[in-house]
Enzyme design. Structure first.
Site, PDB file in Angstrom:
ATOM      1  N   ASP A 176      52.858   4.241  82.652  1.00  0.00           N
ATOM      2  CA  ASP A 176      53.641   3.979  83.854  1.00  0.00           C
ATOM      3  C   ASP A 176      54.504   5.197  84.204  1.00  0.00           C
ATOM      4  OD1 ASP A 176      54.592   2.451  85.977  1.00  0.00           O
ATOM      5  OD2 ASP A 176      54.806   0.647  84.737  1.00  0.00           O
ATOM      6  N   TRP A 216      51.608   4.863  90.982  1.00  0.00           N
ATOM      7  CA  TRP A 216      51.735   4.170  92.279  1.00  0.00           C
ATOM      8  C   TRP A 216      51.365   5.052  93.482  1.00  0.00           C
ATOM      9  CZ3 TRP A 216      57.122   4.788  90.290  1.00  0.00           C
ATOM     10  CH2 TRP A 216      57.290   4.098  89.100  1.00  0.00           C
ATOM     11  N   GLY A 217      50.477   6.006  93.294  1.00  0.00           N
ATOM     12  CA  GLY A 217      50.038   6.837  94.418  1.00  0.00           C
ATOM     13  C   GLY A 217      50.964   7.982  94.734  1.00  0.00           C
ATOM     14  N   ASP A 241      52.988  -2.218  93.373  1.00  0.00           N
ATOM     15  CA  ASP A 241      52.431  -3.485  92.884  1.00  0.00           C
ATOM     16  C   ASP A 241      52.169  -4.436  94.059  1.00  0.00           C
ATOM     17  OD1 ASP A 241      53.225  -2.143  90.655  1.00  0.00           O
ATOM     18  OD2 ASP A 241      54.620  -3.667  89.934  1.00  0.00           O
TER      19      ASP A 241
HETATM   20  C1  GLA Z   1      55.271  -1.022  87.287  1.00  0.00           C
HETATM   21  C2  GLA Z   1      53.741  -1.102  87.315  1.00  0.00           C
HETATM   22  C3  GLA Z   1      53.314  -2.520  87.016  1.00  0.00           C
HETATM   23  C4  GLA Z   1      53.859  -2.983  85.692  1.00  0.00           C
HETATM   24  C5  GLA Z   1      55.356  -2.834  85.694  1.00  0.00           C
HETATM   25  C6  GLA Z   1      55.986  -3.093  84.343  1.00  0.00           C
HETATM   26  O1  GLA Z   1      55.835  -1.723  88.329  1.00  0.00           O
HETATM   27  O2  GLA Z   1      53.271  -0.685  88.549  1.00  0.00           O
HETATM   28  O3  GLA Z   1      51.904  -2.603  87.035  1.00  0.00           O
HETATM   29  O4  GLA Z   1      53.273  -2.242  84.657  1.00  0.00           O
HETATM   30  O5  GLA Z   1      55.749  -1.510  86.061  1.00  0.00           O
HETATM   31  O6  GLA Z   1      57.363  -2.968  84.438  1.00  0.00           O
END
Ligand code: GLA
Length: 568
Positions: A176, A216-217, A241
């Site tokens: 992450d 996340w891009g 997400d």
């Molecule tokens: C981010 C990721 C999620 C998840 C959360 C955990 O938001 O994008 O997929 O792994 O962290 O906190």
């Protein structure tokens, strides 16, 4: 083939070749080389947030078997954030709560993550684990259901942590970006360093760790994530997400997944030029079966992920799936679209005002396409149902006739001339498999090879360039089959730059002494514009690492002369 036939083909597909043009049959000589396919499995985050523990994973693993999901390809049980609360011992080794991760079999020690891995492997499944590229993790900044806890990331411990994951026996690691983001780190640099730590852990343990990049891009990972740090297969998130976790019985139980956000993640995940040879865009874990989407919307969601060739990672609680949800997640014909051996992503071949779209994913059987007729009109639109038409020309198919089948229903719909039309309600989609006649591709030989010595590093690069011209009626994307040889035991890599576009990296798996082929999609400059434009495809590799590319075959995604209606 006669010269006349050759010219006819050339005009018909509207692509002029500036290097060498040869007409060939669609039955190409080189055998398709297998590439890694998008991962399939389950992740704990969406339904258990950061209160995941051994019992949750045991229950979900059992449910994956009891539902039969493993029989259609689901295999990973991925433990997401919350498994570790940032504690390390005096040697900086990760320490986990022994109550949350107890012994599961005689002789095991509580607080050892290899217990749960052994359990998962014992069911014939694979295990995934999670960390952050930064010092802290998401549990520090937005702990959702848990308390805020610092130091839950791997920064400063990459070598140690990834070796630990491999020693525990994990098969998959998601990394992450909460900590990396907070510290303003450069993701391309950090994720490359992590890939090298993974490679070292693999070399030491002999155990593979599949690499899932989760930033996340941000900073356009599709431009740097394929093969980052030398990894031969990976996925990278392309957006945030779809939903914050919905945990039954918790204060978050009232949250709802949204169809609109799912569609937006789908859109942000489309980068066909980067998705090839085992590298995949990841639009996020699926929300199918979670509160918020209807059964019909879940089907649209699954259809979108399948034509994207996206990782199929289920976020719902597997112990609570309804029959309808299970049927949606496990339809073999739909999964086969996602897992098609070419590993390509769908391209949008037509869009009409009001949110009516036609998408096409090229499949490995010549002449076969997965087609999605998507009506994105929402409740505020006057469009309630709309006819949507896919024409064979828009799919790059030659010949007037093609057969159509409906994978969701498992039905053959018959043979149709030139096109097929379905009526699609708003917020819905119709998924089809079209089987027609592949148009003859154009074979293009390389321009003379150049070798350049780069100043500074002194490294020599091998380059091969292929020149093609896009014409006014081409789609922006063309499929390209590359015939090559790689006698090594492992994949060779080349960077591909199309004109001045961002580069991507292509993996060329071993072919032995024979010739093999892999497929990519390239964005043609000047396609669809009045002035035909030259496109140069330049493959470059460190000298001695280059696969020998014998030729490329250009397969247009549209046959020129189709009806001109619509916009793209
Ligand atoms: C981010 C990721 C999620 C998840 C959360 C955990 O938001 O994008 O997929 O792994 O962290 O906190």
């Amino acid at each position: 083939m006669s010269k006349r036939g050759c010219m006819t083909t050339k005009v018909a597909i509207g692509v002029a070749i500036t290097a060498v043009l040869l007409c060939v049959s669609a039955n190409l000589r080189a055998q398709k080389i297998a590439i890694p396919l998008p991962p399939m499995g389950w992740s704990s985050w969406n339904s258990f947030s950061n209160i995941v523990d051994s019992q949750v994973i045991v229950d979900q693993a059992k449910a994956m078997i009891a539902t039969g999901m493993h029989k259609v390809g689901y295999q990973y049980l991925n433990i997401d954030e919350g498994w570790w609360l940032g504690q390390r011992d005096e040697h900086s080794n990760i320490v986990v709560d022994p109550k949350a991760w107890p012994a599961l079999a005689p002789g095991e020690r509580a607080g050892d993550m290899s217990n749960i891995v052994r359990y998962i492997h014992g069911l014939g499944l694979k295990a995934g684990i999670y960390t952050d590229a930064g010092r802290d993790g998401c549990g520090t900044f937005s702990p959702d259901l848990g308390p805020s806890y610092p130091n839950e990331g791997s920064e400063g411990h990459y070598q140690q942590d990834f070796l630990q994951f491999a020693k525990w026996g994990f098969d998959y690691v998601k990394v992450d970006w909460c900590g990396g983001n907070k510290e303003n780190l450069d993701p391309a640099v950090q994720y490359a360093e992590i890939a090298r730590a993974i490679a070292r852990a693999e070399a030491i343990t002999g155990h593979r760790l599949y690499y899932s990049i989760c930033n996340w891009g941000k900073q356009s990972p599709w431009t740097w994530a394929p093969n980052v740090g030398g990894v031969t297969a990976d996925i990278w998130r392309t957006s945030g997400d779809i939903v914050a976790p919905i945990v039954a019985g918790s204060k978050n139980a009232g949250r709802r997944a949204s169809f609109k956000k799912m569609l937006s993640n789908f859109d942000q995940g489309i980068h066909p030029e980067a998705q090839q040879t085992g590298f995949y865009n990841d639009p996020d874990m699926m929300v199918i079966g979670m509160p918020g989407l209807t059964d019909a919307e879940n089907r649209v969601h699954m259809s979108l992920w399948a034509i994207s060739g996206a990782p199929l990672l289920v976020g719902a609680d597997l112990t609570q799936l309804s029959d309808a949800t299970l049927a949606t997640l496990t339809n073999p014909a739909v999964i086969a679209i996602d897992q098609d051996a070419l590993g390509l992503q769908a391209v949008k071949v037509r869009a009409e005002v009001g949110g009516l779209e036609v998408w096409s994913k090229r499949l490995s059987k010549p002449g076969e396409r997965a087609v999605l007729l998507l009506n994105r009109a929402d409740d505020s639109s006057s469009i309630v149902v709309a006819p949507l038409t896919v024409s064979w020309k828009d799919l790059g198919l030659a010949g007037s006739s093609a057969t159509v089948s409906a994978p969701w229903e498992g039905k053959d719909l018959g043979s149709f001339d030139e096109h097929y039309t379905a009526t699609v309600p708003r917020g819905d989609a119709v998924l089809l498999i079209v089987r027609g006649t592949e148009a003859k591709p154009n074979r293009i030989l390389p321009s003379p090879t150049t070798k350049a010595t780069h100043e500074g590093s002194g490294a020599t690069q091998s380059e091969q360039t292929f020149s093609i011209k896009a014409s006014a009626c081409d789609q922006p994307f063309a499929a390209v089959q590359i015939e090559y040889k790689n006698p090594d035991a492992s994949a060779r890599i080349a960077e591909l730059r199309v004109n001045e576009q961002d580069a991507t990296r292509i993996a060329f798996p071993p072919t032995g002494a024979a010739q093999g082929s892999v497929w990519i999609q390239v964005r043609l400059s000047g396609a669809g514009t009045a002035a035909a434009a030259s496109n140069n495809l330049r493959f470059s590799s460190a000298s001695g690492q280059a696969s020998k590319i014998d030729s490329i075959f250009l397969h247009p995604n549209e046959i020129c002369g189709g009806n001109g209606a619509g916009t793209r």
